[in-house]
Design a protein around this motif. Sequence first.
Motif, PDB file in Angstrom:
ATOM      1  N   ALA A 263       0.820  -1.215   0.000  1.00  0.00           N
ATOM      2  CA  ALA A 263       0.000   0.000   0.000  1.00  0.00           C
ATOM      3  C   ALA A 263       0.854   1.265   0.000  1.00  0.00           C
ATOM      4  N   SER A 264       2.010   1.215   0.661  1.00  0.00           N
ATOM      5  CA  SER A 264       2.884   2.393   0.704  1.00  0.00           C
ATOM      6  C   SER A 264       3.813   2.469  -0.504  1.00  0.00           C
ATOM      7  N   GLY A 265       3.729   1.463  -1.392  1.00  0.00           N
ATOM      8  CA  GLY A 265       4.529   1.480  -2.611  1.00  0.00           C
ATOM      9  C   GLY A 265       5.970   1.041  -2.423  1.00  0.00           C
ATOM     10  N   GLN A 266       6.275   0.395  -1.317  1.00  0.00           N
ATOM     11  CA  GLN A 266       7.651  -0.024  -1.056  1.00  0.00           C
ATOM     12  C   GLN A 266       8.007  -1.368  -1.671  1.00  0.00           C
ATOM     13  N   VAL A 267       7.011  -2.185  -1.931  1.00  0.00           N
ATOM     14  CA  VAL A 267       7.255  -3.531  -2.453  1.00  0.00           C
ATOM     15  C   VAL A 267       6.146  -3.888  -3.434  1.00  0.00           C
ATOM     16  N   ARG A 268       6.475  -4.789  -4.363  1.00  0.00           N
ATOM     17  CA  ARG A 268       5.432  -5.304  -5.251  1.00  0.00           C
ATOM     18  C   ARG A 268       5.592  -6.802  -5.400  1.00  0.00           C
ATOM     19  N   PHE A 269       4.452  -7.453  -5.547  1.00  0.00           N
ATOM     20  CA  PHE A 269       4.393  -8.892  -5.738  1.00  0.00           C
ATOM     21  C   PHE A 269       3.847  -9.162  -7.135  1.00  0.00           C
ATOM     22  N   ILE A 270       4.538 -10.033  -7.861  1.00  0.00           N
ATOM     23  CA  ILE A 270       4.101 -10.421  -9.195  1.00  0.00           C
ATOM     24  C   ILE A 270       3.888 -11.927  -9.170  1.00  0.00           C
ATOM     25  N   PRO A 271       2.696 -12.388  -9.530  1.00  0.00           N
ATOM     26  CA  PRO A 271       2.439 -13.830  -9.516  1.00  0.00           C
ATOM     27  C   PRO A 271       3.424 -14.590 -10.406  1.00  0.00           C
ATOM     28  N   ALA A 272       3.914 -15.707  -9.893  1.00  0.00           N
ATOM     29  CA  ALA A 272       4.809 -16.575 -10.657  1.00  0.00           C
ATOM     30  C   ALA A 272       3.963 -17.549 -11.481  1.00  0.00           C
TER      31      ALA A 272
END
Length: 163
Positions: free
Chosen positions: A143-152
């Motif tokens: 939510a704070s834009g520090q990390v992102r997850f991309i589905p494998a």
Amino acid sequence: MARICVARDASKAAGHRGSRWLEVVDAEVLHKEIAGLLAQEAREGDAAWAVLAYEGLPDFGPHPNLGELLAWLDAVDEYGPPFEALWATGSFDRVLQAAEAFADSYQGTYADTASWACRTLALMGQSIKAQADPEAYACALVASGQVRFIPAVDGGLHVFWND
């Protein structure tokens, strides 16, 4: 094996002519093969070429930079499916830019957000108490834009820090 289907780009009225599949291995060899294709199909006027289809590569459009195609293959060889997932987000215009971002931000592939959060907190020396909610920690960072997850593709999540 990565290949491109290249054709002489004739007039708009005539369409594409003389298409042929070429392996993407070396830029110099590709340029020679394309020049040979153009010479075989040459007619009046300037001959140009266009890529009609890609195999084993993302779509770089009808007039790609061959160096970019080779750089993408090199990055996939070095970084694998997580790089492909990052590139597929469409966040980058150049392969080198994407490869640099990957090298700086990739944190690994995890089963879920909670397993990533537990591992990250442990690496930071913070103890994970029973009442802690690792999923909430991960959601807060997203939510704070520090990390992102991309589905494998094969399950799980590729994790990237954002700068």
